[in-house]
Structure formats: structure tokens, C-alpha cells
Design an enzyme around this catalytic site. Structure first.
Site, PDB file in Angstrom:
ATOM      1  N   SER A  64       0.797  -1.241   0.000  1.00  0.00           N
ATOM      2  CA  SER A  64       0.000   0.000   0.000  1.00  0.00           C
ATOM      3  C   SER A  64       0.825   1.286   0.000  1.00  0.00           C
ATOM      4  O   SER A  64       0.273   2.362  -0.233  1.00  0.00           O
ATOM      5  CB  SER A  64      -0.928   0.029   1.209  1.00  0.00           C
ATOM      6  OG  SER A  64      -1.991  -0.863   1.016  1.00  0.00           O
ATOM      7  N   LYS A  67       0.512   3.445  -2.942  1.00  0.00           N
ATOM      8  CA  LYS A  67      -0.646   4.325  -3.142  1.00  0.00           C
ATOM      9  C   LYS A  67      -0.248   5.806  -3.081  1.00  0.00           C
ATOM     10  O   LYS A  67      -0.925   6.656  -3.660  1.00  0.00           O
ATOM     11  CB  LYS A  67      -1.717   4.014  -2.092  1.00  0.00           C
ATOM     12  CG  LYS A  67      -2.305   2.600  -2.245  1.00  0.00           C
ATOM     13  CD  LYS A  67      -3.177   2.230  -1.052  1.00  0.00           C
ATOM     14  CE  LYS A  67      -3.734   0.813  -1.174  1.00  0.00           C
ATOM     15  NZ  LYS A  67      -4.450   0.388   0.052  1.00  0.00           N
ATOM     16  N   TYR A 191      -3.556  -2.452 -10.435  1.00  0.00           N
ATOM     17  CA  TYR A 191      -3.438  -2.216  -8.990  1.00  0.00           C
ATOM     18  C   TYR A 191      -2.577  -3.298  -8.316  1.00  0.00           C
ATOM     19  O   TYR A 191      -1.700  -2.984  -7.513  1.00  0.00           O
ATOM     20  CB  TYR A 191      -4.853  -2.162  -8.375  1.00  0.00           C
ATOM     21  CG  TYR A 191      -4.849  -2.157  -6.871  1.00  0.00           C
ATOM     22  CD1 TYR A 191      -4.453  -1.021  -6.156  1.00  0.00           C
ATOM     23  CD2 TYR A 191      -5.214  -3.299  -6.150  1.00  0.00           C
ATOM     24  CE1 TYR A 191      -4.428  -1.032  -4.766  1.00  0.00           C
ATOM     25  CE2 TYR A 191      -5.193  -3.308  -4.768  1.00  0.00           C
ATOM     26  CZ  TYR A 191      -4.802  -2.185  -4.076  1.00  0.00           C
ATOM     27  OH  TYR A 191      -4.762  -2.186  -2.705  1.00  0.00           O
ATOM     28  N   TYR A 243      -4.795   3.739   7.887  1.00  0.00           N
ATOM     29  CA  TYR A 243      -6.177   3.218   7.993  1.00  0.00           C
ATOM     30  C   TYR A 243      -6.759   3.550   9.363  1.00  0.00           C
ATOM     31  O   TYR A 243      -6.581   4.659   9.848  1.00  0.00           O
ATOM     32  CB  TYR A 243      -6.207   1.708   7.678  1.00  0.00           C
ATOM     33  CG  TYR A 243      -5.389   1.413   6.466  1.00  0.00           C
ATOM     34  CD1 TYR A 243      -5.824   1.854   5.221  1.00  0.00           C
ATOM     35  CD2 TYR A 243      -4.156   0.786   6.559  1.00  0.00           C
ATOM     36  CE1 TYR A 243      -5.060   1.643   4.103  1.00  0.00           C
ATOM     37  CE2 TYR A 243      -3.378   0.579   5.431  1.00  0.00           C
ATOM     38  CZ  TYR A 243      -3.842   1.008   4.213  1.00  0.00           C
ATOM     39  OH  TYR A 243      -3.088   0.815   3.107  1.00  0.00           O
ATOM     40  N   VAL A 261       1.053  -3.760   3.863  1.00  0.00           N
ATOM     41  CA  VAL A 261       0.974  -5.064   4.532  1.00  0.00           C
ATOM     42  C   VAL A 261       2.233  -5.910   4.362  1.00  0.00           C
ATOM     43  O   VAL A 261       2.353  -6.963   4.991  1.00  0.00           O
ATOM     44  CB  VAL A 261      -0.242  -5.932   4.121  1.00  0.00           C
ATOM     45  CG1 VAL A 261      -1.523  -5.420   4.711  1.00  0.00           C
ATOM     46  CG2 VAL A 261      -0.330  -6.109   2.635  1.00  0.00           C
TER      47      VAL A 261
HETATM   48  O1  DON Z   1      -4.893  -4.624  -1.825  1.00  0.00           O
HETATM   49  C1  DON Z   1      -4.332  -5.205  -0.902  1.00  0.00           C
HETATM   50  O2  DON Z   1      -4.945  -5.809  -0.048  1.00  0.00           O
HETATM   51  C2  DON Z   1      -2.830  -5.139  -0.851  1.00  0.00           C
HETATM   52  N1  DON Z   1      -2.262  -5.180  -2.170  1.00  0.00           N
HETATM   53  C3  DON Z   1      -2.352  -3.886  -0.188  1.00  0.00           C
HETATM   54  C4  DON Z   1      -2.961  -3.658   1.158  1.00  0.00           C
HETATM   55  C5  DON Z   1      -2.070  -2.973   2.102  1.00  0.00           C
HETATM   56  O3  DON Z   1      -0.873  -2.881   1.964  1.00  0.00           O
HETATM   57  C6  DON Z   1      -2.732  -2.500   3.321  1.00  0.00           C
HETATM   58  N2  DON Z   1      -1.736  -2.005   4.236  1.00  0.00           N
HETATM   59  N3  DON Z   1      -1.594  -1.975   5.349  1.00  0.00           N
END
Ligand code: DON
Length: 309
Positions: A64, A67, A191, A243, A261
Site C-alpha cells: 500500500s 498508493k 493495482y 487506515y 501489509v
Molecule cells: O490490496 C491489498 O490488499 C494489498 N495489495 C495492499 C494492502 C495494504 O498494503 C494495506 N496495508 N496496510
């Protein structure tokens, strides 16, 4: 002046001795394979000097954190028109939540929750093929990090595609409101690839330097965005970068930051330094457990905070 190397080495020693490192994300199978016993941290100064400790050269999945980069690209292409597609309020919800989307008619709260980031990808594709947009995102990251060796990890992107039902739900739900301009599968594929970019703490800290000095990467003299845009991106990271843990991060660290993540966190001390930290174990909201503690220690020792000096 701080003895930055000594501070980082001390933080690395202290956090890696902690018994609870959190849990590695398993919902993307490729991420579940990562050795949880790793920790790296880098501080980059506006002149380009970097200080690192631990596994700061090891590549990890930025997830993420990407982003922030796609938001920057989208603002470059659409300017303020982007805010018709996505809001700029904290969500107070998990990163993959769908509940607000229905009440708010398919307009995601902010560009950093998954729904918002997926909408940002739709905005930047502008009818192009996924591989063109994927190449454009990678090119931009290489440019801001001043490093052409940065790549995506196809295994991670494929792994997420195979288990990406939640993100597919978010995307189709938004598309049902008539908001999407590109085929949902194209947007999702792009994405997943942006999330699979692999970087080290050193590369990530360098990539964030433009947010330290009002949009200018002073280490090589490249202007990336205007001063106002850099401040706005920082404010979004502060309000929404973690978040439903964003308030806690602001309270404990006091700096704009964006988590992923994969266990990475990119943070910015405006006018002072950019910071990247990585440790794969996550806390209960999905943010790096040791990474957050390390940033809290760094902020305390340096006095870096946007809330005082
Ligand atoms: O879309 C997702 O679930 C992952 N590619 C990225 C989510 C993420 O990194 C949330 N972070 N804490």
C-alpha cells in the site's frame, strides 16, 4: 546535530530484542513466505545522505505504500478533478472495508484505502492498456528514487490476483455506480502490480525525499511536485496513511506516514528527513509492529514531529 548512525543502530538493537514482532500477512500467499525475523531502517537527509541499520538493503513488497506514488501521478494528470472520484477524509475503517462505499454512493473516503487506490488507478489509466500504466507507474517510482533497478515482483502480483476477491468486490461495487472508465479487470491487474513493487528501505527513503523539501528532491535538484501538492500529500498520509490506525500513528509518531501489509512504513519529517522502516510482522490493524515502535523511538530521540519542535 544528532549522531544518526548511533541512533539507528541503537533502535535496531532494541526493537529486534522485543518478544512480540506481530504477525506476517497471510492473505496474499507470497507474503506469508517472508521471514518475520527481519528489520531494516533508513533515514535519508535532503542532501541525499543516507543512514541505515539492519536489513535496509533487502527488497520487500511495498504494497500500500505504492498508493502514495499513484496518488502523486493522478494529481499530476487530473489535478483537483481527482477529488470528484475520491474523498480526502480518514475512514476509521480497515483498509479493505466495503461498508462506507454503499452509504457514500461508491465514492471512496480517501486515496489510501483499497477502494480509493483502485479508483485512483482507474483515473490514471485513461483508456491505456494495463501494461502501459504499469510501466508508467514503475517509471515514476524509478525517477523519484533515482534508481532504475527497481522492479515489480510478478509472483506477488499473481498471488494477489488469485486471492483478490475482496478487491474485486470493491472494484465491481464502485463500477456498479458507473464510476469506472476502464474495464474492472484491467484496473485490478494494474493495482495488483503497483502493490507488488519491491524496494529496500534505502530505495524507499530516497523515493520519499521529494516530500521532505516541498516537492523538490534536493539531492539531485529534480522538482517532482509543487510545494502545495507535497504538503497536501503529506497531510493525507498523516490523516489516512495507517487506515484505522492513523490516529494512533499520529499520536505516537507525529509524522506523516504510509504503511503497507508487506511490513514497510514510509514516513516524512518535513524539512528534516525521510524515513523508511521495514519489519514484516503486523499489528492488529495491519501496520508493521516493530516499524511503528522504531519510528516512535526515532521521533522521540530526534524531536521530529509536525506538532512541535
Ligand atoms: O490490496 C491489498 O490488499 C494489498 N495489495 C495492499 C494492502 C495494504 O498494503 C494495506 N496495508 N496496510
Amino acid at each position: 546535530m544528532h549522531d544518526m548512525q548511533a541512533i539507528l543502530d541503537d533502535i535496531a538493537t532494541k526493537v529486534t530484542a522485543l518478544p512480540d514482532r506481530g504477525k506476517v500477512a497471510t492473505y496474499i500467499p507470497q507474503l506469508a513466505c517472508v521471514d518475520p525475523d527481519q528489520f531494516g531502517m533508513t533515514v535519508a537527509l535532503p542532501d541525499g545522505t543516507v543512514y541505515s541499520s539492519g536489513d535496509a538493503q533487502t527488497l520487500f513488497s511495498i504494497q500500500s505504500i505504492s498508493k502514495v506514488f499513484t496518488l502523486t501521478i493522478a494529481l499530476g494528470k487530473l489535478g483537483d478533478a481527482l477529488w470528484r472520484r475520491v474523498g480526502r477524509e480518514p475512514s476509521g475503517d480497515p483498509f479493505n472495508s466495503i461498508v462506507q462505499l454503499e452509504m457514500e454512493h461508491g465514492k471512496p473516503r480517501n486515496p489510501f484505502i483499497n477502494a480509493g487506490a483502485i479508483a485512483v488507478v482507474d483515473a490514471i489509466m485513461m483508456g491505456h492498456q494495463p501494461k502501459e500504466t504499469i510501466a508508467e507507474i514503475l517509471q515514476f517510482v524509478r525517477f523519484i528514487a533515482d534508481d532504475n533497478s527497481i522492479c515489480m515482483d510478478d509472483r506477488v502480483a499473481k498471488s494477489e490476483l488469485l486471492t483478490g476477491d475482496r478487491n474485486a468486490s470493491l472494484a465491481h461495487f464502485m463500477a456498479s455506480f458507473g464510476h469506472f472508465k476502464n474495464p474492472v479487470d484491467f484496473v485490478l491487474g494494474t493495482y495488483f502490480h503497483q502493490c507488488s513493487i519491491a524496494m529496500s528501505c534505502e530505495q524507499l527513503a530516497r523515493a520519499a525525499l521529494f516530500l521532505v523539501s516541498d516537492g523538490l528532491n534536493t539531492s539531485n535538484g529534480t522538482r517532482v511536485v509543487s510545494a502545495q501538492r507535497a504538503r497536501r500529500i503529506n497531510s493525507l498520509m498523516m490523516m489516512c496513511g495507517h487506515y484505522d490506525g492513523s490516529g494512533e500513528f499520529a499520536f505516537r509518531v507525529g509524522l506523516p506516514g504510509k504503511s503497507g501489509v508487506g511490513g514497510g512504513i514510509m514516513a516524512v519529517a518535513p524539512g528534516k528527513a525521510s524515513i523508511a522502516v521495514w519489519s514484516p510482522g503486523l499489528d492488529h490493524v495491519g501496520n508493521s509492529k516493530l516499524g511503528t515502535i522504531a519510528l516512535e523511538m526515532l521521533a522521540e530521540r530526534t524531536g521530529w514531529s509536525v506538532f512541535g519542535h
